[in-house]
Design a protein around this motif. Structure first.
Motif, PDB file in Angstrom:
ATOM      1  N   GLU A  73       1.734  -6.707  -9.006  1.00 29.26           N
ATOM      2  CA  GLU A  73       1.940  -7.293  -7.704  1.00 29.26           C
ATOM      3  C   GLU A  73       1.410  -6.687  -6.465  1.00 29.26           C
ATOM      4  N   ARG A  74       1.034  -5.233  -6.702  1.00 28.90           N
ATOM      5  CA  ARG A  74       0.443  -4.615  -5.641  1.00 28.90           C
ATOM      6  C   ARG A  74      -1.155  -5.022  -5.377  1.00 28.90           C
ATOM      7  N   GLN A  78      -2.328  -8.571  -3.960  1.00 32.50           N
ATOM      8  CA  GLN A  78      -2.005  -9.013  -2.627  1.00 32.50           C
ATOM      9  C   GLN A  78      -3.602  -9.077  -1.880  1.00 32.50           C
ATOM     10  N   ASP A 122       4.027 -12.588 -12.676  1.00 35.53           N
ATOM     11  CA  ASP A 122       3.263 -11.669 -11.873  1.00 35.53           C
ATOM     12  C   ASP A 122       1.885 -11.518 -12.329  1.00 35.53           C
TER      13      ASP A 122
END
Length: 194
Positions: free
Chosen positions: A116-117, A120, A153
């Motif tokens: 998820e990080r 981005q 994700d």
């Protein structure tokens, strides 16, 4: 006298020899071959990507789905005297900024991130400015729709090959049948996996 890889294995991790299959995987990664390794739990998967990350002259991103696993592996490397960075949602923003600065300054060559990080837009853009040589996808079965623990994700990781076409990909999992392995390989890279 020990060969170079065994010497590093001993000096960093304290092991006298590789477990079955580990050396072959490490050598392939160091030759910048894409690798998909299906190894049982406890077979030493993490060493197979940590050792090349330590030896190489480029930076490595390790993608892991679980914060406790990130913390555990980062702490293990630090205990062996290896500088490592980890950015995740359980840390204060100031701590994540400090970890990022350590990584981008070259103080650490290894950065642990959650999918998820990593995915981005802001993070992908920032990583374009760093000499990334390898992405490691841990628990790689999560990227496949055929995987037993599919995580949506992880699906976004299939876009990494478009952002970083020349980077080596290493994927590790304890469980993946042939259909899942093929799916993982096709999602992570346009290049062949061994």
């Amino acid at each position: 006298m020990l060969p170079a890889l065994e010497e590093k294995l001993k000096s960093v991790f304290g092991y006298d020899q590789f477990r079955s299959g580990q050396k072959d995987i490490v050598e392939k990664i160091l030759r910048k071959e894409n690798v998909l390794a299906v190894m049982p739990t406890g077979a030493g998967k993490s060493l197979c990507y940590q050792l090349p990350a330590i030896i190489s002259d480029y930076s490595t991103i390790i993608v892991s789905p679980i914060v406790s696993l990130i913390n555990n592996q980062a702490a293990g490397l630090k205990a062996h005297g290896i500088e490592v960075s980890a950015i995740h949602s359980n840390k204060e923003r100031a701590d994540n900024i400090l970890e990022w600065k350590k990584f981008t300054s070259g103080q650490s060559k290894i950065l642990y991130l959650s999918p998820e990080r990593l995915m981005q837009d802001r993070m992908l853009s920032a990583l374009q400015k760093v000499n990334i040589g390898m992405f490691v996808i841990d628990e790689a079965h999560c990227i496949s729709k055929w995987g037993p623990k599919f995580r949506p994700d992880y699906e976004a990781l299939s876009n990494l090959k478009n952002h970083f076409p020349d980077v080596t990909f290493s994927a590790f999992t304890a469980t993946a049948d042939k259909k899942t392995r093929n799916d993982i390989a096709s999602k992570l890279s346009n290049k062949e996996f061994s």
